[in-house]
Design a protein around this motif. Sequence first.
Motif, short mmCIF file in Angstrom:
data_model
loop_
_atom_site.label_atom_id
_atom_site.label_comp_id
_atom_site.label_asym_id
_atom_site.label_seq_id
_atom_site.Cartn_x
_atom_site.Cartn_y
_atom_site.Cartn_z
N GLU A 65 0.24 -7.52 0.24
CA GLU A 65 0.23 -6.81 1.51
C GLU A 65 1.27 -5.71 1.48
N VAL A 66 0.82 -4.47 1.69
CA VAL A 66 1.74 -3.34 1.69
C VAL A 66 2.29 -3.15 3.09
N GLN A 67 3.62 -3.20 3.21
CA GLN A 67 4.27 -3.05 4.50
C GLN A 67 4.38 -1.57 4.85
N TYR B 189 7.58 -2.28 -8.26
CA TYR B 189 6.21 -2.19 -7.72
C TYR B 189 5.97 -3.27 -6.66
N GLN C 91 7.54 -2.93 -3.46
CA GLN C 91 6.96 -1.83 -2.71
C GLN C 91 7.86 -0.59 -2.69
N PHE D 207 7.44 2.26 -4.73
CA PHE D 207 6.46 2.74 -5.70
C PHE D 207 6.93 3.97 -6.48
N THR E 48 0.14 1.85 -9.65
CA THR E 48 1.12 2.49 -8.77
C THR E 48 0.56 3.75 -8.15
N ARG F 117 -1.43 2.87 -5.17
CA ARG F 117 -0.61 2.59 -3.98
C ARG F 117 -0.10 3.87 -3.34
#
Length: 843
Positions: A75-77, A131, A134, A136, A166, A169
């Motif tokens: 899960e990307v915050q 990574y 997060q 990136f 990466t 993302r």
Amino acid sequence: MKKTLYTSVTLSILGVLLFSCSTKKDTFINRNFHAVTTKYNVLFNGNVAFEEGREALMDAYIDNYWEILPVERMEVQDELTLPGKGGKNPNFKKAEEKAVKAIQKHSMEINGRQRNPQIDEAYLLLGKARYFDQRFIPALEAFNYTISEYPNSDKINETKIWREKTHLRLENEEFAIANLKKILRYEKLSDQEYADANAVLGQAYINLKHKDSAVQVLKRAVTTTKINEEKGRYNYIIGQLFNELGYKDSANMAFDKVIDLNRKSPRVYMINAYVEKAKNYDLEKGDKEEFLEMLTDLAENRENRPFLDRIYRRLAAFHLSQDSLTLAEEYFNKSIRKVTTDKYLKALDYENIAALRFDEAKYKEAGMYYDSTLVNLEKNTRKFRRIEKKKANLEDVIAYENVAYTNDSILKLVNYTDAERTSYFQKHIDLLKAAEEERKKAKEDSEYRESFVANEFATGRNSGPRSGEGDFYFYNQTTVAYGKNEFRKKWGERSLEDNWRLFNKSTVSKNTVGQNQATTADSSADDIYSVAYYTDKIPTDTKVIDSLTKDRNFAYYQLGLIYKEKFKEYELAVQRLEQLLKNNPEEKLVLPSKYNLYKLYTLLEQSTAAEKYKNDILSNHGNSRYAQILRNPQEVIASDENSPENLYAKTYKKFTEQQFEEALTDANTYILQFTGEPIVPKFEMLKAIAIARLDGYNAYKEALNYVALNYPNNEEGKQAQEIINTSLPKIANKTLVNDDKSTSFKIIYAFQKNETEAMEAIEKTINQMIEDKNYNSLSISRDVYDRSQHFVVIHGFKTKLAAVTVEDILETFKEYKIAKENVIMSSENYQTIQIHKNLDELK
């Protein structure tokens, strides 16, 4: 001798160790010392911390099976980590620290060449830790450095794949796709690297909505990966993609592969594969009993308990498709009770139950279920807005249905004869008495059971000492209950007070409890058993009865329109409008009701009924606009300039051109002309705004109150109430402010509205002055003040001094001289006088 030998050996070993610690000498011992230390000490601990962090991250991640799953569980915050700040996960922080330590303390770059073969892995670990934390951009820097400095590393392909992950993302999908294609085409990859590269490429295609391309590369990933969890996940995603592409058979084949893995991959994939297959099942062609048996077996399997919410929902959907509404609702409720984290699933269940309640005409309950639906949906989503709008419409339905039901009931009683009223209410009274008798009997039975238990205890059957209980009377709850009951029988209800046994206290025997309670409480308790108690409340005033009839008829009309336009419930709309016509409504509601019934019966393909209302309109209302539409619908709809919509547009145009009195006159005319039609609240709102511009704050407030009270369930009524609650308090203050802090001023010349030539002349003079003096920042306008006065206003002064200077020019320069009195005021005060019409106060 031994001591000297021991000392020599120790010193020799220490010397070798100290000599080998140097990172500047390219010797066999140095290289291997630092390589081994890096691999089995620093990097080992770093990799352990990294794997623990990744597992914790994956375990905490909750997949949303209502959308296509991401290839990677992370899960990307939204929160960004500031440069120089560490990450949030201590495991990744530790992994990064170990990687940095390996690089700083064990790097052996001698003559431009790295002699420690573990440093490339240290940089790879550094990038991976960043990574998953997060961060990136720093991760990309680590991967790029590894690729540029260690092109011959055995980890180079893995590093390149991580770099493209990466890029995804960072939303650089096209760049990542181009690089991944090069890697797949030109690099020699291991099976797992080939699978990983295809999986990342598949995610890039999913992000770009290229679903068919994503399917192809994910299939390659499935065939080469050795990790069963990945096989299950990739196959499930392939099934989802096929479903969205409309290929249900191919989707089911992919879901079957997930199911066949069984316990080799996480069970959640298998259960959701079953659920998706169930959605695709063709109940018309397939075996319904076999399908139901499959779902039932899933529900009864103990291993599937964590997934019962989804399984129960599928069972509910099956029963709903078979019109087994009771069973469907039962399973929807079961699904709700089993939901733990999937709020969207709970929202769907509530929505289904709300729809069932709506179909049963239980609108209040439906509204409550829609409330629960909204609570479990994310705000600002399309579905949330749709349900919110449906709930708002349902509130209108509830309000109008309540009015229709209540007024119908009262008017029915109004039309009853005295004998019918007496019979009707006597039945109601008999039911009340029967219910009271049942309540008393239940109470007596309860008291008898208490007495029986207590007697059993008192006769000695339960009297001996018990484990954990004493012999004292009040220690035993049974004897206490018996004692209380006996006290009531002897003394009645007694309050806790001194001299409670005296006769003149409130003694209540068992036989007189009900009588005394009724006497002390209120005489109305006896009235409910009297027919007159009800009949006396039936209205007899003609005005009240007419008002009830009018409100009831309007409610039926609004219900017909709401069911037709907003809910597409054509049968319900027909019922309400047909009932309205039976009620002998006001003339203004008859024609629009007949026309709407014609349209409804046409939609329901009931041509006979539609033709009946069409002929009725043509015969009895031949000169109406509705008759014109029926005779030549295409021509009238395309060119009718007298349609309500066109007339509203023309009226609104007059308003925007400051023709407020003309707009107000037209609005009043069309409100009468189109009474009963949906366009009327719009005219009423436009009328209120025009009144505001002509008569000011107080008149505007009164007009808004009229709209809010008379159209509470229309958008305009709700908007009017919102303005009353929020906007009017902000402009209620009519006190003029000091000019010192203002940064915008105006010069105002006041005229009577019929002084058109004088206004044109002064405008011409001011425009000439602006052109001659190059005052390009200034502009003029003609504004309506009230019903008798208009203003010519010069705008654009940033200071009062600037306005005074121009005023002086207009008063003293011969070529521009204006003898008319003017007022200089700030923009804030100008707004105030336009709202409150208090120019005289400023003067």
